[in-house]
Design a protein around this motif. Structure first.
Motif, short mmCIF file in Angstrom:
data_model
loop_
_atom_site.label_atom_id
_atom_site.label_comp_id
_atom_site.label_asym_id
_atom_site.label_seq_id
_atom_site.Cartn_x
_atom_site.Cartn_y
_atom_site.Cartn_z
N VAL A 298 36.42 6.20 -0.61
CA VAL A 298 35.98 4.89 -0.09
C VAL A 298 36.58 3.76 -0.93
O VAL A 298 37.11 2.78 -0.40
CB VAL A 298 34.44 4.79 -0.10
CG1 VAL A 298 34.01 3.38 0.29
CG2 VAL A 298 33.83 5.81 0.85
N GLN A 299 36.51 3.91 -2.26
CA GLN A 299 37.08 2.90 -3.15
C GLN A 299 38.59 2.79 -2.96
O GLN A 299 39.16 1.69 -3.02
CB GLN A 299 36.76 3.23 -4.60
CG GLN A 299 35.30 3.06 -4.99
CD GLN A 299 34.43 4.25 -4.61
OE1 GLN A 299 34.89 5.22 -4.01
NE2 GLN A 299 33.17 4.19 -4.98
N GLY A 300 39.24 3.92 -2.71
CA GLY A 300 40.68 3.90 -2.45
C GLY A 300 41.01 3.13 -1.18
O GLY A 300 41.99 2.37 -1.13
N PHE A 301 40.18 3.31 -0.16
CA PHE A 301 40.37 2.59 1.10
C PHE A 301 40.19 1.09 0.89
O PHE A 301 40.97 0.27 1.41
CB PHE A 301 39.36 3.10 2.14
CG PHE A 301 39.39 2.35 3.43
CD1 PHE A 301 40.50 2.37 4.25
CD2 PHE A 301 38.28 1.61 3.85
CE1 PHE A 301 40.53 1.68 5.45
CE2 PHE A 301 38.30 0.92 5.03
CZ PHE A 301 39.41 0.95 5.84
N VAL A 302 39.20 0.71 0.08
CA VAL A 302 38.97 -0.71 -0.21
C VAL A 302 40.15 -1.30 -0.97
O VAL A 302 40.60 -2.42 -0.68
CB VAL A 302 37.66 -0.88 -1.03
CG1 VAL A 302 37.52 -2.33 -1.49
CG2 VAL A 302 36.45 -0.47 -0.20
N ILE A 303 40.68 -0.56 -1.94
CA ILE A 303 41.84 -1.03 -2.71
C ILE A 303 43.03 -1.27 -1.78
O ILE A 303 43.75 -2.28 -1.90
CB ILE A 303 42.23 0.00 -3.79
CG1 ILE A 303 41.21 0.00 -4.93
CG2 ILE A 303 43.62 -0.28 -4.33
CD1 ILE A 303 41.27 -1.22 -5.82
N LEU A 304 43.23 -0.36 -0.84
CA LEU A 304 44.35 -0.50 0.10
C LEU A 304 44.18 -1.74 0.96
O LEU A 304 45.14 -2.51 1.17
CB LEU A 304 44.44 0.75 0.98
CG LEU A 304 45.75 0.98 1.73
CD1 LEU A 304 46.90 1.15 0.76
CD2 LEU A 304 45.63 2.19 2.64
N LEU A 305 42.97 -1.97 1.46
CA LEU A 305 42.71 -3.16 2.27
C LEU A 305 42.90 -4.44 1.46
O LEU A 305 43.49 -5.41 1.94
CB LEU A 305 41.28 -3.11 2.83
CG LEU A 305 41.01 -2.11 3.95
CD1 LEU A 305 39.56 -2.23 4.42
CD2 LEU A 305 41.94 -2.35 5.14
N LEU A 306 42.40 -4.44 0.22
CA LEU A 306 42.53 -5.61 -0.63
C LEU A 306 44.01 -5.92 -0.91
O LEU A 306 44.40 -7.09 -0.97
CB LEU A 306 41.80 -5.40 -1.95
CG LEU A 306 40.27 -5.45 -1.90
CD1 LEU A 306 39.67 -5.08 -3.25
CD2 LEU A 306 39.79 -6.85 -1.50
N THR A 307 44.80 -4.87 -1.06
CA THR A 307 46.23 -5.08 -1.30
C THR A 307 46.88 -5.81 -0.13
O THR A 307 47.62 -6.78 -0.32
CB THR A 307 46.94 -3.73 -1.53
OG1 THR A 307 46.33 -3.06 -2.64
CG2 THR A 307 48.42 -3.94 -1.82
N PHE A 308 46.59 -5.34 1.08
CA PHE A 308 47.16 -5.98 2.27
C PHE A 308 46.67 -7.41 2.41
O PHE A 308 47.45 -8.33 2.69
CB PHE A 308 46.81 -5.18 3.53
CG PHE A 308 47.62 -3.92 3.70
CD1 PHE A 308 49.00 -3.98 3.78
CD2 PHE A 308 47.00 -2.69 3.76
CE1 PHE A 308 49.75 -2.83 3.93
CE2 PHE A 308 47.75 -1.54 3.91
CZ PHE A 308 49.13 -1.60 4.00
#
Length: 248
Positions: free
Chosen positions: A34-44
């Protein structure tokens, strides 16, 4: 840790074990996807404003002189503006990526060792840490460009040490940007083949998310980054955590 201590630990630790890091990475992914998914979204989301800043000068020039874009030959002003803005964009992207990736690895450590820490995704952009990130972003970009100049062969070698930079950012805040780069190359050179193999294999597994109507890749993409955490944990170790590390 101080840089001298980091160097000593890299020299003392045995070569990384592929199988151990592979299995541990899969287990940890269950806790941090879940945290990895959030990091990916924040990057974009955070990269979008950088692109807007790049195009703003061209939009302004287009409004000021619309005929500029109709010329067949490249306009000198446009070329100069592009050459000035592009490095800022690339350094900004490198800085953003390093900061968010370091935060993700910090979260990985928290979940792995069951520490009572909050998931602070912008930890490395606060309290004076941003300046170091910017310097590292510039160094990261410069080293990558040098690798590309060697017919692309250099960048293949650099994949390993450069992928370790966020780990040293996350866990060795006492080190300077130059020391972080040096430590990343030391650990990478010692375990190049193991880490490269983990990056490739985990990267292929992460791409399996495309099977789920292409959307699943957003949830599995960060699986490829977890081996970097264990490469640091097994290859360097954490300050004051050696006893716990040995028990695990």
């Amino acid at each position: 840790m101080e840089f001298k201590e980091v160097e000593e630990k890299i020299a003392e630790r045995p070569v990384l074990d592929f199988g151990s890091i592979f299995s541990n990475s899969l287990e940890l992914f269950k806790k941090v996807w879940v945290q990895g998914f959030v990091i990916l979204l924040l990057t974009f989301v955070c990269i979008i404003p950088l692109y807007i800043l790049v195009y703003l000068p061209f939009v302004a020039m287009g409004i000021w002189n619309p005929e500029m874009f109709q010329e067949q030959e490249p306009n000198a002003v446009m070329v100069l503006t592009f050459l000035c803005v592009l490095p800022v964009l690339l350094i900004g992207m490198a800085t953003l990526t390093l900061g968010l990736m370091a935060a993700f690895l910090r979260i990985c450590r928290s979940k792995d060792l069951n520490l009572e820490e909050s998931d602070d995704y912008f930890y490395f952009f606060k309290n004076g840490r941003l300046r170091k990130l910017v310097v590292l972003g510039a160094m990261y970009l410069g080293i990558s460009l040098l690798g590309l100049l060697v017919c692309g062969v250099g960048i293949l070698y650099l994949v390993v040490p450069l992928s370790l930079v966020p780990a040293f950012v996350a866990f060795d805040e006492e080190c300077s940007p130059k020391e972080i780069m040096k430590a990343s190359f030391q650990l990478g050179n010692k375990n190049w083949l193991v880490i490269f193999g983990l990056i490739i294999i985990m990267g292929l597994l992460a791409e399996l998310g495309f099977i789920l109507c292409f959307v699943g890749v957003f949830f599995t993409a960060m699986l490829a980054k977890i081996p970097i955490y264990y490469s640091y944990k097994d290859g360097v170790g954490f300050e004051n955590d050696d006893k716990r590390y040995l028990e695990n």
